[in-house]
Write an enzyme that holds these catalytic residues in place. Structure first.
Site, mmCIF file in Angstrom:
data_model
loop_
_atom_site.group_PDB
_atom_site.id
_atom_site.type_symbol
_atom_site.label_atom_id
_atom_site.label_comp_id
_atom_site.label_asym_id
_atom_site.label_seq_id
_atom_site.Cartn_x
_atom_site.Cartn_y
_atom_site.Cartn_z
ATOM 1 N N HIS A 104 0.844 -1.208 0.000
ATOM 2 C CA HIS A 104 0.000 0.000 0.000
ATOM 3 C C HIS A 104 0.872 1.248 0.000
ATOM 4 O O HIS A 104 2.087 1.175 0.198
ATOM 5 C CB HIS A 104 -0.901 0.013 1.241
ATOM 6 C CG HIS A 104 -0.159 0.217 2.524
ATOM 7 N ND1 HIS A 104 0.588 -0.773 3.119
ATOM 8 C CD2 HIS A 104 -0.032 1.310 3.328
ATOM 9 C CE1 HIS A 104 1.135 -0.316 4.234
ATOM 10 N NE2 HIS A 104 0.793 0.955 4.374
ATOM 11 N N ASP A 106 0.623 5.200 1.982
ATOM 12 C CA ASP A 106 -0.070 5.783 3.129
ATOM 13 C C ASP A 106 -1.054 6.856 2.664
ATOM 14 O O ASP A 106 -0.715 7.748 1.884
ATOM 15 C CB ASP A 106 0.940 6.385 4.118
ATOM 16 C CG ASP A 106 1.763 5.297 4.810
ATOM 17 O OD1 ASP A 106 1.255 4.166 4.953
ATOM 18 O OD2 ASP A 106 2.916 5.580 5.188
ATOM 19 N N HIS A 262 4.755 0.034 0.133
ATOM 20 C CA HIS A 262 5.449 -0.667 1.214
ATOM 21 C C HIS A 262 4.523 -1.717 1.831
ATOM 22 O O HIS A 262 3.299 -1.682 1.654
ATOM 23 C CB HIS A 262 5.998 0.302 2.262
ATOM 24 C CG HIS A 262 4.967 1.163 2.912
ATOM 25 N ND1 HIS A 262 4.410 2.260 2.294
ATOM 26 C CD2 HIS A 262 4.380 1.089 4.139
ATOM 27 C CE1 HIS A 262 3.540 2.827 3.115
ATOM 28 N NE2 HIS A 262 3.495 2.138 4.230
ATOM 29 N N ARG A 277 5.907 6.823 13.756
ATOM 30 C CA ARG A 277 5.840 7.346 12.386
ATOM 31 C C ARG A 277 5.331 8.776 12.359
ATOM 32 O O ARG A 277 4.399 9.127 13.088
ATOM 33 C CB ARG A 277 4.885 6.477 11.544
ATOM 34 C CG ARG A 277 4.882 6.864 10.071
ATOM 35 C CD ARG A 277 3.767 6.188 9.306
ATOM 36 N NE ARG A 277 2.496 6.872 9.494
ATOM 37 C CZ ARG A 277 1.367 6.553 8.874
ATOM 38 N NH1 ARG A 277 1.350 5.532 8.044
ATOM 39 N NH2 ARG A 277 0.264 7.226 9.077
HETATM 40 FE FE LIG Z 1 1.907 2.256 5.686
#
Ligand SMILES: [Fe+2]
Length: 291
Positions: A104, A106, A262, A277
């Protein structure tokens, strides 16, 4: 360590490069920031090892590339105390599945997805928990001229809820009750983006879709769209087009969310993995055909 001269070690033919020779606790020099940005443009994802970062160091690094997002949309992630820009991605042994265990990008389901993400390892399992990346510029270049031409004219719809369930059927690791909860929480969160865009810095054409959130081509049914979407994603994630990063204590990754997919491997049963993150906002892919 001092900020003196970076060394680059590519992890594969197309995707990912490990950078050494920089201590990210110190402010980045203009020269180092420019070199890291060039490496990111070339390889889609950059990795650093043996860092010892506090939240402010991770955020300072991210700010060298754009504005760090303060979350404004619904999510299931926690956040670091005192740092609302930093999400905590935690997988406990009792969880049904991890976060991001699909190919996918983000936030592709938002109208303005982020430029990139910066991920720092906080607690790692004794084995497993790697992350894989696939370069969608290389994937686009590998298509036939005819297929690429056709895709330049298409836009695709990316749907938030697909991560939890599709057409009322829950994804693996998601209970029916959880799906009902998410169906309400994420109702209507979707966005339409060109299937091919031009990278604003490298100028490379990028294939922008993924096998989980990309629901259909605009004006096509899901049933018509999925065979081609899955074909393109399978080609893009061939072993020859990916790298796989083995996390260690002190590892940090930054990926260009416009240029790579990723996938966080969910292969450490009985153990805990915790990552931190933040996402960086910046210019998006230009329409296909533009300079
Ligand atoms: Fe992700």
């Amino acid at each position: 360590m001092k900020n003196t001269g970076l060394a680059l070690k590519p992890l594969s033919a197309t995707t990912g490069v490990e950078i050494s020779g920089v201590d990210l606790r110190a402010p980045l020099s203009d020269a180092d920031a420019a070199d890291i940005r060039a490496a990111l443009n070339a390889w889609g994802v950059v990795f650093f090892r043996d860092q010892a970062l506090e939240p402010e160091h991770q955020l300072a690094f991210a700010r060298a590339f754009g504005t760090v997002e303060v979350r404004s949309h619904p999510t299931s992630m926690g956040q670091v105390d005192g740092h609302p820009e930093l999400a905590v991605i935690r997988r406990e042994p009792t969880d049904g599945r991890n976060t991001g265990g699909f190919w996918h990008t983000d936030q592709c389901f938002l109208p303005d997805p982020p430029l990139g993400s910066v991920l720092y390892a906080k607690q790692l399992p004794t084995r497993g928990g790697d992350t894989m990346f696939a370069h969608m510029g290389a994937a686009c270049a590998a298509l036939s001229d005819g297929l690429r031409d056709m895709l330049r004219g298409l836009r695709a719809v990316h749907v938030r809820l697909n991560y939890h369930g599709i057409d009322g059927r829950a994804q693996w690791g998601v209970t029916a009750d959880e799906l009902a909860h998410y169906a309400e929480k994420y109702a209507g969160i979707e966005a339409t983006h060109p299937v091919i865009g031009r990278h604003p810095e490298s100028g490379q054409e990028i294939l922008y879709l993924n096998p989980i959130y990309t629901d259909r081509f605009e004006g096509w049914t899901r049933a018509e769209s999925q065979p081609l979407i899955q074909h393109l994603c399978a080609r893009a994630t061939r072993p020859e087009n990916i790298c796989r990063f083995r996390w260690e204590d002190g590892s940090l990754a930054m990926w260009d969310n416009r240029a790579v997919l990723h996938y966080a491997l969910d292969d450490y049963p009985g153990e805990t993995r915790v990552m931190q993150r933040c996402v960086v906002l910046g210019p998006w892919l230009h329409p296909p055909g533009s300079a």
